[in-house]
Scaffold this motif. Sequence first.
Motif, PDB file in Angstrom:
ATOM      1  N   PRO A 179       7.693   7.436   8.295  1.00  0.00           N
ATOM      2  CA  PRO A 179       6.859   6.262   8.577  1.00  0.00           C
ATOM      3  C   PRO A 179       5.405   6.507   8.167  1.00  0.00           C
ATOM      4  O   PRO A 179       5.021   7.629   7.826  1.00  0.00           O
ATOM      5  CB  PRO A 179       6.995   6.109  10.100  1.00  0.00           C
ATOM      6  N   SER A 180       4.611   5.458   8.216  1.00  0.00           N
ATOM      7  CA  SER A 180       3.211   5.545   7.785  1.00  0.00           C
ATOM      8  C   SER A 180       2.484   6.681   8.501  1.00  0.00           C
ATOM      9  O   SER A 180       2.621   6.853   9.713  1.00  0.00           O
ATOM     10  CB  SER A 180       2.497   4.220   8.071  1.00  0.00           C
ATOM     11  N   ARG A 181       1.701   7.428   7.718  1.00  0.00           N
ATOM     12  CA  ARG A 181       0.978   8.573   8.280  1.00  0.00           C
ATOM     13  C   ARG A 181      -0.327   8.772   7.540  1.00  0.00           C
ATOM     14  O   ARG A 181      -0.533   8.223   6.447  1.00  0.00           O
ATOM     15  CB  ARG A 181       1.834   9.835   8.157  1.00  0.00           C
ATOM     16  N   CYS A 182      -1.198   9.547   8.128  1.00  0.00           N
ATOM     17  CA  CYS A 182      -2.480   9.851   7.496  1.00  0.00           C
ATOM     18  C   CYS A 182      -2.230  10.717   6.257  1.00  0.00           C
ATOM     19  O   CYS A 182      -1.523  11.726   6.335  1.00  0.00           O
ATOM     20  CB  CYS A 182      -3.383  10.591   8.476  1.00  0.00           C
ATOM     21  N   PRO A 183      -2.791  10.354   5.101  1.00  0.00           N
ATOM     22  CA  PRO A 183      -2.577  11.153   3.893  1.00  0.00           C
ATOM     23  C   PRO A 183      -3.273  12.512   3.937  1.00  0.00           C
ATOM     24  O   PRO A 183      -2.992  13.372   3.101  1.00  0.00           O
ATOM     25  CB  PRO A 183      -3.161  10.273   2.780  1.00  0.00           C
ATOM     26  N   HIS A 184      -4.155  12.720   4.913  1.00  0.00           N
ATOM     27  CA  HIS A 184      -4.900  13.978   5.006  1.00  0.00           C
ATOM     28  C   HIS A 184      -4.237  14.961   5.971  1.00  0.00           C
ATOM     29  O   HIS A 184      -3.873  16.072   5.586  1.00  0.00           O
ATOM     30  CB  HIS A 184      -6.348  13.695   5.427  1.00  0.00           C
ATOM     31  N   CYS A 185      -4.070  14.543   7.226  1.00  0.00           N
ATOM     32  CA  CYS A 185      -3.491  15.458   8.220  1.00  0.00           C
ATOM     33  C   CYS A 185      -1.988  15.249   8.400  1.00  0.00           C
ATOM     34  O   CYS A 185      -1.334  16.014   9.114  1.00  0.00           O
ATOM     35  CB  CYS A 185      -4.198  15.307   9.558  1.00  0.00           C
ATOM     36  N   LEU A 186      -1.446  14.172   7.784  1.00  0.00           N
ATOM     37  CA  LEU A 186      -0.008  13.867   7.804  1.00  0.00           C
ATOM     38  C   LEU A 186       0.518  13.501   9.189  1.00  0.00           C
ATOM     39  O   LEU A 186       1.738  13.471   9.400  1.00  0.00           O
ATOM     40  CB  LEU A 186       0.809  15.034   7.231  1.00  0.00           C
ATOM     41  N   ASN A 241       0.828  -1.211   0.000  1.00  0.00           N
ATOM     42  CA  ASN A 241       0.000   0.000   0.000  1.00  0.00           C
ATOM     43  C   ASN A 241       0.861   1.260   0.000  1.00  0.00           C
ATOM     44  O   ASN A 241       0.540   2.245  -0.687  1.00  0.00           O
ATOM     45  CB  ASN A 241      -0.918   0.003   1.226  1.00  0.00           C
ATOM     46  N   VAL A 242       1.930   1.240   0.780  1.00  0.00           N
ATOM     47  CA  VAL A 242       2.844   2.384   0.829  1.00  0.00           C
ATOM     48  C   VAL A 242       3.509   2.590  -0.532  1.00  0.00           C
ATOM     49  O   VAL A 242       3.579   3.713  -1.049  1.00  0.00           O
ATOM     50  CB  VAL A 242       3.921   2.173   1.918  1.00  0.00           C
ATOM     51  N   VAL A 243       3.995   1.494  -1.123  1.00  0.00           N
ATOM     52  CA  VAL A 243       4.668   1.574  -2.429  1.00  0.00           C
ATOM     53  C   VAL A 243       3.715   2.113  -3.487  1.00  0.00           C
ATOM     54  O   VAL A 243       4.071   2.987  -4.285  1.00  0.00           O
ATOM     55  CB  VAL A 243       5.196   0.188  -2.837  1.00  0.00           C
ATOM     56  N   VAL A 244       2.487   1.610  -3.502  1.00  0.00           N
ATOM     57  CA  VAL A 244       1.504   2.014  -4.510  1.00  0.00           C
ATOM     58  C   VAL A 244       1.173   3.493  -4.384  1.00  0.00           C
ATOM     59  O   VAL A 244       0.963   4.183  -5.398  1.00  0.00           O
ATOM     60  CB  VAL A 244       0.224   1.150  -4.365  1.00  0.00           C
ATOM     61  N   LYS A 286     -12.244   2.011  12.833  1.00  0.00           N
ATOM     62  CA  LYS A 286     -13.527   2.100  12.112  1.00  0.00           C
ATOM     63  C   LYS A 286     -13.386   2.882  10.804  1.00  0.00           C
ATOM     64  O   LYS A 286     -14.276   3.633  10.392  1.00  0.00           O
ATOM     65  CB  LYS A 286     -14.597   2.754  12.999  1.00  0.00           C
ATOM     66  N   GLY A 287     -12.245   2.680  10.172  1.00  0.00           N
ATOM     67  CA  GLY A 287     -12.024   3.270   8.856  1.00  0.00           C
ATOM     68  C   GLY A 287     -11.797   4.754   8.848  1.00  0.00           C
ATOM     69  O   GLY A 287     -11.957   5.405   7.809  1.00  0.00           O
ATOM     70  N   ARG A 288     -11.387   5.322   9.996  1.00  0.00           N
ATOM     71  CA  ARG A 288     -11.149   6.764  10.058  1.00  0.00           C
ATOM     72  C   ARG A 288      -9.839   7.062  10.785  1.00  0.00           C
ATOM     73  O   ARG A 288      -9.409   6.305  11.653  1.00  0.00           O
ATOM     74  CB  ARG A 288     -12.299   7.482  10.762  1.00  0.00           C
ATOM     75  N   CYS A 289      -9.214   8.177  10.420  1.00  0.00           N
ATOM     76  CA  CYS A 289      -7.979   8.612  11.075  1.00  0.00           C
ATOM     77  C   CYS A 289      -8.262   8.926  12.543  1.00  0.00           C
ATOM     78  O   CYS A 289      -9.276   9.561  12.867  1.00  0.00           O
ATOM     79  CB  CYS A 289      -7.409   9.838  10.364  1.00  0.00           C
ATOM     80  N   ARG A 290      -7.363   8.511  13.414  1.00  0.00           N
ATOM     81  CA  ARG A 290      -7.534   8.767  14.850  1.00  0.00           C
ATOM     82  C   ARG A 290      -7.567  10.265  15.154  1.00  0.00           C
ATOM     83  O   ARG A 290      -8.239  10.704  16.095  1.00  0.00           O
ATOM     84  CB  ARG A 290      -6.375   8.115  15.612  1.00  0.00           C
ATOM     85  N   TYR A 291      -6.866  11.070  14.334  1.00  0.00           N
ATOM     86  CA  TYR A 291      -6.676  12.483  14.657  1.00  0.00           C
ATOM     87  C   TYR A 291      -7.666  13.396  13.933  1.00  0.00           C
ATOM     88  O   TYR A 291      -8.371  14.180  14.560  1.00  0.00           O
ATOM     89  CB  TYR A 291      -5.235  12.892  14.329  1.00  0.00           C
ATOM     90  N   CYS A 292      -7.717  13.296  12.618  1.00  0.00           N
ATOM     91  CA  CYS A 292      -8.563  14.221  11.856  1.00  0.00           C
ATOM     92  C   CYS A 292      -9.912  13.622  11.470  1.00  0.00           C
ATOM     93  O   CYS A 292     -10.758  14.297  10.894  1.00  0.00           O
ATOM     94  CB  CYS A 292      -7.832  14.705  10.605  1.00  0.00           C
ATOM     95  N   LYS A 293     -10.101  12.328  11.757  1.00  0.00           N
ATOM     96  CA  LYS A 293     -11.359  11.623  11.494  1.00  0.00           C
ATOM     97  C   LYS A 293     -11.693  11.496  10.007  1.00  0.00           C
ATOM     98  O   LYS A 293     -12.836  11.179   9.647  1.00  0.00           O
ATOM     99  CB  LYS A 293     -12.535  12.297  12.227  1.00  0.00           C
ATOM    100  N   SER A 294     -10.694  11.763   9.152  1.00  0.00           N
ATOM    101  CA  SER A 294     -10.932  11.568   7.718  1.00  0.00           C
ATOM    102  C   SER A 294     -11.064  10.077   7.415  1.00  0.00           C
ATOM    103  O   SER A 294     -10.469   9.231   8.088  1.00  0.00           O
ATOM    104  CB  SER A 294      -9.771  12.148   6.909  1.00  0.00           C
TER     105      SER A 294
END
Length: 273
Positions: free
Chosen positions: A41-48, A25-28, A66-74
């Motif tokens: 390292p792996s990070r949220c693509p929205h809030c980084l 997934n990271v490579v793609v 539940k399919g959402r970022c812990r921080y920004c809830k995206s």
Amino acid sequence: MDFLILVPASVIVFALGASIGSFINVVVYRLPAKLSILFPPSRCPHCLRQLKAHDNVPVLGWLWLKGRCRYCKSKISVRYPVVEAITGIVFLLVLFGFKVSILTIGYWAFCSWLLALSLIDFDTMILPNQLTQSGLVLGIVFQMIVGFLPEASWSGLIHYLMGGIVGAVLGLWLFDAIAIFGSIAFGKTAMGGGDAKLAAMMGAWLGWKLLLLAGFLACTLGALAGSSAIILSKKKWGQKMPFGPFLALGAAIALFGGEAILSSYIRLFFPVT
């Protein structure tokens, strides 16, 4: 006793495959964007924001959040855990098909390359040289190891090496020829150069016989998918579609069932009298 060993071994192999799927997934995501696949390292693509270790557990991490970022809830795409789960299943299929052997380790790598290339081609219509070329070199090295290890035979090494080289050259020439004649027939580019490089990589791993089968299957599946899309009005005639996923699917079918398919074909059309 075998069952007691099989269950934990399967769990471990699935977890290994899912972890590789997480890296895929990271490579793609990063390779087409020309980003480092190792840092950060792996990070949220929205809030980084960097993900916590337990959030990054393959499949389960997505479910916990539940399919959402812990921080920004995206929303986090469901494709991430699906790719991880598919990779885990593929690793299990390779293990069941080739047992505990050097073939299993090699084909884990081969299938991982195929999956990464398929997803990138699906997203961007590009097959990166970094993956096709590295996959080709790895396939040649794999052939040498397979030929040398059983009896430490230099003749075996050379035999398998030549098989890989012939398969790679045939794949490149065959799909280059298809691209040239297709362009002449349709008056426009019929196939990207990356497809021929992917076919060369497949030939290095599979050898020329299974490469031909994989190519035939890929063309058949691609034609069926393209025709179905046109009939369903999801695509217009002449509209481009990624061919890499069909090549990868053809290679996977040839890998797991190619020998049986070829044997059945020979018995059907060339029966022994």
